[in-house]
Design a protein around this motif. Structure first.
Motif, PDB file in Angstrom:
ATOM      1  N   GLY A  19      83.876  41.166   9.172  1.00 51.97           N
ATOM      2  CA  GLY A  19      84.563  39.930   8.305  1.00 51.97           C
ATOM      3  C   GLY A  19      84.099  39.125   9.264  1.00 51.97           C
ATOM      4  O   GLY A  19      84.949  37.953   8.952  1.00 51.97           O
ATOM      5  N   ARG A  20      84.265  39.446  10.443  1.00 51.86           N
ATOM      6  CA  ARG A  20      83.880  37.933  12.401  1.00 51.86           C
ATOM      7  C   ARG A  20      82.264  37.803  11.463  1.00 51.86           C
ATOM      8  O   ARG A  20      82.237  36.813  12.524  1.00 51.86           O
ATOM      9  CB  ARG A  20      84.435  38.390  12.777  1.00 51.86           C
ATOM     10  CG  ARG A  20      86.141  38.565  12.330  1.00 51.86           C
ATOM     11  CD  ARG A  20      87.134  38.746  13.826  1.00 51.86           C
ATOM     12  NE  ARG A  20      86.627  40.062  14.547  1.00 51.86           N
ATOM     13  CZ  ARG A  20      87.066  39.878  16.004  1.00 51.86           C
ATOM     14  NH1 ARG A  20      86.779  38.485  16.429  1.00 51.86           N
ATOM     15  NH2 ARG A  20      86.411  40.337  16.322  1.00 51.86           N
ATOM     16  N   PHE A  21      82.000  39.123  12.567  1.00 53.30           N
ATOM     17  CA  PHE A  21      80.712  38.763  12.777  1.00 53.30           C
ATOM     18  C   PHE A  21      79.738  39.213  11.773  1.00 53.30           C
ATOM     19  O   PHE A  21      79.787  39.947  10.609  1.00 53.30           O
ATOM     20  CB  PHE A  21      80.616  39.861  13.781  1.00 53.30           C
ATOM     21  CG  PHE A  21      81.407  39.490  15.652  1.00 53.30           C
ATOM     22  CD1 PHE A  21      81.974  38.891  15.413  1.00 53.30           C
ATOM     23  CD2 PHE A  21      80.603  40.454  16.648  1.00 53.30           C
ATOM     24  CE1 PHE A  21      82.635  38.318  16.405  1.00 53.30           C
ATOM     25  CE2 PHE A  21      81.403  40.489  17.639  1.00 53.30           C
ATOM     26  CZ  PHE A  21      82.403  39.538  17.816  1.00 53.30           C
ATOM     27  N   THR A  22      78.671  38.592  11.750  1.00 45.60           N
ATOM     28  CA  THR A  22      77.411  38.917  10.811  1.00 45.60           C
ATOM     29  C   THR A  22      75.896  38.941  11.416  1.00 45.60           C
ATOM     30  O   THR A  22      75.283  38.532  12.784  1.00 45.60           O
ATOM     31  CB  THR A  22      77.479  38.120   9.624  1.00 45.60           C
ATOM     32  OG1 THR A  22      78.689  37.623   9.305  1.00 45.60           O
ATOM     33  CG2 THR A  22      76.241  37.668   8.753  1.00 45.60           C
ATOM     34  N   ILE A  23      75.581  39.999  11.137  1.00 43.41           N
ATOM     35  CA  ILE A  23      74.174  40.103  12.327  1.00 43.41           C
ATOM     36  C   ILE A  23      72.638  39.630  10.946  1.00 43.41           C
ATOM     37  O   ILE A  23      73.291  39.997  10.058  1.00 43.41           O
ATOM     38  CB  ILE A  23      74.027  41.658  11.990  1.00 43.41           C
ATOM     39  CG1 ILE A  23      72.303  41.592  13.159  1.00 43.41           C
ATOM     40  CG2 ILE A  23      73.836  42.617  11.033  1.00 43.41           C
ATOM     41  CD1 ILE A  23      72.457  43.172  13.885  1.00 43.41           C
ATOM     42  N   SER A  24      72.042  39.409  11.000  1.00 40.43           N
ATOM     43  CA  SER A  24      70.545  38.848  10.022  1.00 40.43           C
ATOM     44  C   SER A  24      69.416  38.630  11.157  1.00 40.43           C
ATOM     45  O   SER A  24      69.329  39.093  12.586  1.00 40.43           O
ATOM     46  CB  SER A  24      71.098  37.554   9.950  1.00 40.43           C
ATOM     47  OG  SER A  24      71.656  36.551  10.779  1.00 40.43           O
ATOM     48  N   ARG A  25      68.593  38.826  10.789  1.00 35.55           N
ATOM     49  CA  ARG A  25      67.361  39.208  11.152  1.00 35.55           C
ATOM     50  C   ARG A  25      65.854  37.485  10.599  1.00 35.55           C
ATOM     51  O   ARG A  25      66.296  37.984   9.691  1.00 35.55           O
ATOM     52  CB  ARG A  25      66.731  40.106  10.997  1.00 35.55           C
ATOM     53  CG  ARG A  25      65.955  41.607   9.946  1.00 35.55           C
ATOM     54  CD  ARG A  25      66.272  42.491  10.269  1.00 35.55           C
ATOM     55  NE  ARG A  25      65.117  42.749  10.319  1.00 35.55           N
ATOM     56  CZ  ARG A  25      64.329  44.367  11.176  1.00 35.55           C
ATOM     57  NH1 ARG A  25      65.354  45.511  10.957  1.00 35.55           N
ATOM     58  NH2 ARG A  25      63.419  44.511  11.974  1.00 35.55           N
ATOM     59  N   ASP A  26      65.346  37.900  10.951  1.00 36.51           N
ATOM     60  CA  ASP A  26      64.038  36.562  10.538  1.00 36.51           C
ATOM     61  C   ASP A  26      63.056  37.501  11.306  1.00 36.51           C
ATOM     62  O   ASP A  26      62.442  37.766  12.169  1.00 36.51           O
ATOM     63  CB  ASP A  26      64.626  35.299  11.255  1.00 36.51           C
ATOM     64  CG  ASP A  26      63.368  33.863  10.189  1.00 36.51           C
ATOM     65  OD1 ASP A  26      62.222  34.656   9.981  1.00 36.51           O
ATOM     66  OD2 ASP A  26      63.378  32.836  10.542  1.00 36.51           O
ATOM     67  N   ASN A  27      62.539  37.931   9.607  1.00 38.23           N
ATOM     68  CA  ASN A  27      61.048  39.157  10.211  1.00 38.23           C
ATOM     69  C   ASN A  27      59.706  37.943  10.305  1.00 38.23           C
ATOM     70  O   ASN A  27      59.182  38.582  11.801  1.00 38.23           O
ATOM     71  CB  ASN A  27      60.832  39.808   9.200  1.00 38.23           C
ATOM     72  CG  ASN A  27      61.495  41.243   9.565  1.00 38.23           C
ATOM     73  OD1 ASN A  27      62.072  41.515  10.225  1.00 38.23           O
ATOM     74  ND2 ASN A  27      62.016  41.802   8.094  1.00 38.23           N
ATOM     75  N   THR A  28      59.792  36.341  10.073  1.00 44.53           N
ATOM     76  CA  THR A  28      59.512  36.361  11.083  1.00 44.53           C
ATOM     77  C   THR A  28      58.970  35.377  11.910  1.00 44.53           C
ATOM     78  O   THR A  28      58.093  34.958  12.370  1.00 44.53           O
ATOM     79  CB  THR A  28      58.987  34.912   9.484  1.00 44.53           C
ATOM     80  OG1 THR A  28      60.041  33.622   9.906  1.00 44.53           O
ATOM     81  CG2 THR A  28      58.779  35.379   8.158  1.00 44.53           C
TER      82      THR A  28
END
Length: 116
Positions: free
Chosen positions: A65-74
């Motif tokens: 609820g506080r941290f968000t992980i994301s990825r940009d494969n490009t």
């Protein structure tokens, strides 16, 4: 081999936000799962967030609820957006990669300090 370089750490007041970035290079086609772990002073390293190639995420209860992980494969980059930071989030944060061959790689770490 996979090389990882983190950036974005720093000093922030409680309640503030930071975004960490981790750029991967080398044998990036072998990467399966990307993640972030942290090691508070005097404590063991703990995994706080992971994201798979397909985009599935998982979080430690302490950061949900506080941290968000994301990825940009490009860009071969994984991010950790940290909001509502608490003093107990103070730690060295490490980027982590697990390959399809079940090898683990770690970045050099970036310091996050949250003041009360």
């Amino acid at each position: 081999q996979v090389q990882l370089v983190e950036s974005g750490g720093g000093l922030v007041q409680a309640g503030g936000s930071l975004r960490l970035s981790c750029a991967a290079s080398g044998n990036i086609f072998a990467i399966n799962v990307l993640g972030w772990a942290r090691q508070p002073p005097g404590k063991q390293r703990e995994l706080v967030a992971t994201i798979t190639t397909g985009g599935s995420t998982n979080y430690a209860d302490s950061v949900k609820g506080r941290f968000t992980i994301s990825r940009d494969n490009t860009k071969n980059t994984v991010y950790l957006q940290m909001n509502s930071l608490k003093p107990e989030d103070t730690a060295v944060y490490y980027c982590n990669v697990t390959t399809y061959f079940r090898r683990n790689y770690w970045g050099q770490g970036t310091q996050v300090t949250v003041s009360s």
